[in-house]
Structure formats: structure tokens, C-alpha cells
Design a protein around this motif. Structure first.
Motif, PDB file in Angstrom:
ATOM      1  N   UNK A 167      32.000  17.462  36.912  1.00 32.90           N
ATOM      2  CA  UNK A 167      31.821  18.230  35.673  1.00 32.90           C
ATOM      3  C   UNK A 167      31.776  19.728  35.976  1.00 32.90           C
ATOM      4  N   UNK A 168      32.415  20.518  35.118  1.00 29.94           N
ATOM      5  CA  UNK A 168      32.468  21.971  35.317  1.00 29.94           C
ATOM      6  C   UNK A 168      31.504  22.643  34.351  1.00 29.94           C
ATOM      7  N   UNK A 169      30.413  23.185  34.898  1.00 25.17           N
ATOM      8  CA  UNK A 169      29.407  23.906  34.118  1.00 25.17           C
ATOM      9  C   UNK A 169      29.461  25.403  34.405  1.00 25.17           C
ATOM     10  N   UNK A 170      30.610  25.930  34.728  1.00 28.21           N
ATOM     11  CA  UNK A 170      30.741  27.338  35.105  1.00 28.21           C
ATOM     12  C   UNK A 170      30.265  28.248  33.979  1.00 28.21           C
ATOM     13  N   UNK A 171      29.345  29.153  34.327  1.00 26.98           N
ATOM     14  CA  UNK A 171      28.812  30.163  33.396  1.00 26.98           C
ATOM     15  C   UNK A 171      28.153  29.538  32.161  1.00 26.98           C
ATOM     16  N   UNK A 172      27.627  28.335  32.291  1.00 28.02           N
ATOM     17  CA  UNK A 172      26.901  27.712  31.189  1.00 28.02           C
ATOM     18  C   UNK A 172      25.473  28.222  31.118  1.00 28.02           C
ATOM     19  N   UNK A 173      24.909  28.182  29.923  1.00 23.08           N
ATOM     20  CA  UNK A 173      23.491  28.456  29.758  1.00 23.08           C
ATOM     21  C   UNK A 173      22.766  27.113  29.784  1.00 23.08           C
ATOM     22  N   UNK A 174      22.139  26.810  30.920  1.00 23.39           N
ATOM     23  CA  UNK A 174      21.448  25.541  31.125  1.00 23.39           C
ATOM     24  C   UNK A 174      19.934  25.747  31.256  1.00 23.39           C
ATOM     25  N   UNK A 187      28.358  24.464  39.153  1.00 28.51           N
ATOM     26  CA  UNK A 187      27.414  25.254  38.376  1.00 28.51           C
ATOM     27  C   UNK A 187      27.589  26.749  38.627  1.00 28.51           C
ATOM     28  N   UNK A 188      28.714  27.171  39.115  1.00 26.20           N
ATOM     29  CA  UNK A 188      28.926  28.580  39.462  1.00 26.20           C
ATOM     30  C   UNK A 188      28.638  29.494  38.279  1.00 26.20           C
ATOM     31  N   UNK A 189      27.802  30.513  38.524  1.00 29.18           N
ATOM     32  CA  UNK A 189      27.502  31.502  37.492  1.00 29.18           C
ATOM     33  C   UNK A 189      26.639  31.004  36.352  1.00 29.18           C
ATOM     34  N   UNK A 190      26.113  29.796  36.445  1.00 25.35           N
ATOM     35  CA  UNK A 190      25.324  29.227  35.348  1.00 25.35           C
ATOM     36  C   UNK A 190      23.894  29.762  35.337  1.00 25.35           C
ATOM     37  N   UNK A 191      23.270  29.697  34.187  1.00 22.83           N
ATOM     38  CA  UNK A 191      21.860  30.036  34.041  1.00 22.83           C
ATOM     39  C   UNK A 191      21.046  28.757  34.220  1.00 22.83           C
ATOM     40  N   UNK A 192      20.315  28.656  35.328  1.00 19.63           N
ATOM     41  CA  UNK A 192      19.541  27.460  35.643  1.00 19.63           C
ATOM     42  C   UNK A 192      18.031  27.730  35.603  1.00 19.63           C
ATOM     43  N   UNK A 193      17.643  28.768  34.899  1.00 22.45           N
ATOM     44  CA  UNK A 193      16.225  29.104  34.784  1.00 22.45           C
ATOM     45  C   UNK A 193      15.474  27.973  34.082  1.00 22.45           C
ATOM     46  N   UNK A 194      14.394  27.524  34.683  1.00 20.83           N
ATOM     47  CA  UNK A 194      13.551  26.441  34.163  1.00 20.83           C
ATOM     48  C   UNK A 194      14.263  25.075  34.132  1.00 20.83           C
ATOM     49  N   UNK A 195      15.448  24.957  34.708  1.00 23.40           N
ATOM     50  CA  UNK A 195      16.148  23.666  34.732  1.00 23.40           C
ATOM     51  C   UNK A 195      15.457  22.710  35.709  1.00 23.40           C
ATOM     52  N   UNK A 196      15.657  21.414  35.505  1.00 20.57           N
ATOM     53  CA  UNK A 196      14.975  20.405  36.315  1.00 20.57           C
ATOM     54  C   UNK A 196      15.991  19.518  37.041  1.00 20.57           C
ATOM     55  N   UNK A 197      16.057  19.693  38.370  1.00 16.54           N
ATOM     56  CA  UNK A 197      16.904  18.870  39.235  1.00 16.54           C
ATOM     57  C   UNK A 197      16.050  18.032  40.191  1.00 16.54           C
ATOM     58  N   UNK A 238      28.566  23.033  43.580  1.00 20.68           N
ATOM     59  CA  UNK A 238      28.746  24.469  43.735  1.00 20.68           C
ATOM     60  C   UNK A 238      27.730  25.212  42.862  1.00 20.68           C
ATOM     61  N   UNK A 239      27.059  26.201  43.467  1.00 23.66           N
ATOM     62  CA  UNK A 239      26.059  26.988  42.748  1.00 23.66           C
ATOM     63  C   UNK A 239      26.279  28.492  42.926  1.00 23.66           C
ATOM     64  N   UNK A 240      27.471  28.900  43.297  1.00 22.85           N
ATOM     65  CA  UNK A 240      27.732  30.307  43.593  1.00 22.85           C
ATOM     66  C   UNK A 240      27.348  31.220  42.433  1.00 22.85           C
ATOM     67  N   UNK A 241      26.428  32.146  42.719  1.00 21.94           N
ATOM     68  CA  UNK A 241      25.961  33.151  41.749  1.00 21.94           C
ATOM     69  C   UNK A 241      25.265  32.543  40.527  1.00 21.94           C
ATOM     70  N   UNK A 242      24.862  31.287  40.611  1.00 15.51           N
ATOM     71  CA  UNK A 242      24.041  30.716  39.541  1.00 15.51           C
ATOM     72  C   UNK A 242      22.641  31.312  39.629  1.00 15.51           C
ATOM     73  N   UNK A 243      21.984  31.477  38.491  1.00 16.49           N
ATOM     74  CA  UNK A 243      20.659  32.089  38.458  1.00 16.49           C
ATOM     75  C   UNK A 243      19.576  31.024  38.280  1.00 16.49           C
ATOM     76  N   UNK A 269      22.800  27.992  49.124  1.00 16.03           N
ATOM     77  CA  UNK A 269      23.901  27.558  48.257  1.00 16.03           C
ATOM     78  C   UNK A 269      24.410  28.675  47.353  1.00 16.03           C
ATOM     79  N   UNK A 270      24.051  29.912  47.673  1.00 22.33           N
ATOM     80  CA  UNK A 270      24.584  31.063  46.948  1.00 22.33           C
ATOM     81  C   UNK A 270      23.930  31.324  45.603  1.00 22.33           C
ATOM     82  N   UNK A 271      22.748  30.721  45.363  1.00 26.27           N
ATOM     83  CA  UNK A 271      22.026  30.946  44.109  1.00 26.27           C
ATOM     84  C   UNK A 271      21.316  32.287  44.121  1.00 26.27           C
ATOM     85  N   UNK A 272      21.071  32.827  42.938  1.00 29.31           N
ATOM     86  CA  UNK A 272      20.394  34.114  42.808  1.00 29.31           C
ATOM     87  C   UNK A 272      19.076  33.918  42.087  1.00 29.31           C
TER      88      UNK A 272
END
Length: 207
Positions: free
Chosen positions: A140-147, A162-172, A181-186, A202-205
């Protein structure tokens, strides 16, 4: 809409349109189950709050459609185009969206319990507080999604982007992340990760 559609469905659609426009004072809410509507153009259609479990929308065009709070449990959307659609607060539990396009769709607070989105493109979609419990998200492609605040517990996350996605408060916390892929995900300190997962590797910010 194109092609030949069942006359009864068309009548139900007219009644539902009236029901939506009059805030349920006139017309009748759409209620259909397990019917095949595949290969049709429903772009821009308003099926908000409709009850449509098990309906087949394979290869349909649902771009810019309004499916707000619609019950689509166990529905099928193989190869459907659902870009920019409003599907917030909808029930997509047990649904199949393999190879579907949901670019820039609004899926805020939508539930995907045991749903399948294999190779679906959900780029730039709004998925705040979406629930992906035990879902199949392989490829699944979640690029630049607000998650923000999305829940992925016990979902299959393999080759998921998940490249470039917003993962603030997300639960994994209860997932296995395989080749994702998490490149530049927040993310932030409240984002929950599986044991032994190191975000910085994994390149997360962190924000």
C-alpha cells in the motif's frame, strides 16, 4: 453514470438523493446489499450515509464521490478509481480495495478492520484517526498521507510506503514492519512502534 444499471437501483438512488438534500425529511435512505455495480462511472455521486454492505464496485469510477458515513462493509473495489472522494467516518471493514486509487481522498475516522488494500495508492489522503486493525496493507502507498492518530495494530505491513507521511500519535505497536519505507515521515514521542524498531534508522523525522 454509464452503462446499463438496474432500474430498481436507479430509483433507490433518486430517493436517496432526495433524502440527502432534504436532511431525511423526504425520499428514502439507500439500503442495498451484495449487488454488482462494477464497471460503471459513478464520479461525483452522492451516496453519503447509504447502507451498502457487500456491494461490488470493481473497476468503477468513484472519483469525487461523497460516501460520507456510508456502510461499505465487505464491499469490493478492485481497481476502482476513488481519487478525491469523501469517505470519512465510513465503514470499510472486511472490504477489498486491492489496486484501487484513493489519492487525496478524505478517509478521516474510517474503519478498515480486516480490510485488504494490497497495492492500493492512498497518497496524500486524509486518514486521521483511521483504524486499520488486522488489515492487509502489503504494498500500500501512503506517501504524504496524514495518518495522525491512525491505528495499525496487527495489520500486515510489508513493502508499505509511508514516505513523507504524518505519523504523529500513530500506533504501530502490535505490527511487524517488513521492508517498509518511512523516508522523511514525521513522528513524535507519542508515536508507538514495535519493540526493537529504531525510527532514526529508517529515515523518519522526529517533531
Amino acid at each position: 453514470m454509464s452503462g446499463n444499471l438496474d432500474q430498481l437501483f436507479l430509483e433507490k438512488l433518486l430517493f436517496h438523493t432526495r433524502w440527502v438534500k432534504t436532511l431525511a425529511k423526504e425520499g428514502q435512505q439507500m439500503q442495498v446489499e451484495d449487488i454488482n455495480l462494477s464497471n460503471h462511472d459513478f464520479s461525483g455521486i452522492n451516496l453519503s450515509q447509504a447502507i451498502m454492505p457487500g456491494v461490488i464496485f470493481d473497476n468503477c469510477n468513484l472519483e469525487d464521490a461523497d460516501l460520507y458515513a456510508t456502510n461499505l462493509a465487505s464491499a469490493s473495489f478492485h481497481h476502482a478509481k476513488i481519487n478525491r472522494a469523501t469517505i470519512s467516518k465510513a465503514n470499510l471493514d472486511y472490504s477489498i480495495l486491492d489496486n484501487a486509487d484513493l489519492v487525496q481522498a478524505n478517509l478521516m475516522r474510517t474503519t478498515f478492520f480486516e480490510a485488504s488494500l494490497v497495492n492500493a495508492n492512498v497518497s496524500q489522503a486524509n486518514l486521521k484517526k483511521a483504524l486499520f486493525i488486522e488489515a492487509n496493507l502489503e504494498g500500500t502507498i501512503f506517501v504524504e498521507c496524514d495518518l495522525e492518530m491512525a491505528d495499525f495494530n496487527k495489520s500486515i505491513l510489508k513493502d508499505t510506503d509511508f514516505s513523507g507521511a504524518n505519523l504523529i500519535h500513530a500506533d504501530f505497536s502490535e505490527t511487524v514492519l517488513s521492508n517498509c519505507k518511512f523516508t522523511k515521515a514525521k513522528y513524535n514521542e507519542n508515536t508507538k512502534w514495535p519493540d526493537n524498531f529504531e525510527p532514526s534508522a529508517h529515515g523518519l523525522i522526529k517533531v
